[in-house]
Design an enzyme around this catalytic site. Structure first.
Site: not given
Length: 277
Positions: A132-133, A136, A161, A185-186, A214
């Site tokens: 998911h990240d 970044k 990101h 997811h944000h 999260d």
């Protein structure tokens, strides 16, 4: 050098067929002199040939299919091992503790299963949660490990990101279906999230499921920029943002099964064994 499976099967079939036809025709010619009887036996011989060679082809094909399935399982396992090494390095770089990405991937997968997600969709969600990240990776350490709040310019850069993660996964064939979680997811249930400003069920289900996990994990664990929240405060906060930031139905499902999901936050060797999809 290994034989090409289709060529090997075809070769075996041709060899068996030619041997059978040549031998059986000569045996009938020697043993049976009556032409009508020989014709009937030729018909029976043909049916016998069809049945035997059909069974032989079935066995050969099933054998090769199983061998290919084993090879595919080894390939998938190798891919996942490589991804997990990458994720471990990412978590270390971000100064995440307790194998953050593995932890939230386990919990999100189980929450998805509780919501009825199965098969390929569940596998894609699991890998998307694990990665998911990944976007970044393109951000500087000064932002990722900053001990205090980000300024406006830093927040703008940080918000890139999800799109970067989506673009990275779209370049890998077997990860394209997993890009929804990193990308969305944000997003927020009320439409106030980023990068697309989706709202409600416009947000992919996998991303909505992962967002619940999260947010819980971000609050209940210590981060470089904040201390861990007390558990009771975290659960109350989740109830407060259900319907604004998070899908209220999924928050309710998370809270209903919270004790079991919380166990999955433990290290893999102490967490309950997860069922296969």
């Amino acid at each position: 050098m290994r034989t090409n499976p289709p060529l090997r099967i075809a070769g075996i079939y041709v060899l068996v067929a030619a041997t059978w036809i040549w031998c059986s025709d000569r045996v009938l010619g020697v043993l049976v002199s009556d032409a009508d009887l020989r014709m009937e036996l030729q018909t029976l011989k043909g049916w016998f040939f069809v049945l035997v060679t059909g069974a032989m082809l079935f066995w050969l094909i099933r054998h090769d299919v199983r061998r290919l399935e084993r090879s595919n399982r080894r390939l998938r396992a190798g891919r996942e091992q490589a991804l997990r090494v990458l994720v471990t390095a990412m978590d270390a770089r971000h100064q995440e503790t307790g194998h953050h990405s593995e932890r939230v991937a386990r919990m999100a997968t189980e929450l998805a299963r509780l919501d009825g997600v199965r098969g390929r969709a569940l596998d894609e969600l699991r890998l998307g949660a694990l990665l998911h990240d990944i976007g970044k990776l393109a951000l500087p350490d000064t932002i990722l490990t900053k001990p205090g709040p980000l300024d406006e310019a830093e927040r703008t850069l940080m918000r890139k990101h999800p799109r970067i993660g989506h673009e990275l996964l779209q370049q890998v064939d077997f990860l394209r279906g997993s890009s929804e979680v990193p990308y969305s997811h944000h997003e927020r249930w009320d439409g106030g999230g980023y990068p697309q400003g989706l709202c409600g069920e416009e947000i992919p289900l996998g991303a909505r499921i992962f967002s619940v996990i999260d947010v819980w994990d971000a609050l209940i664990t210590e981060r470089v920029y904040k201390p861990a929240w007390p558990e009771t405060r975290v659960l109350e906060y989740l109830r407060e943002i259900a319907g604004s930031q998070l899908d209220p139905r999924l928050v309710e499902l998370f809270l209903k099964h919270y004790a079991m999901l919380k166990q999955l936050a433990a290290a893999p060797e102490t967490a309950p064994a997860q069922r296969t999809a």
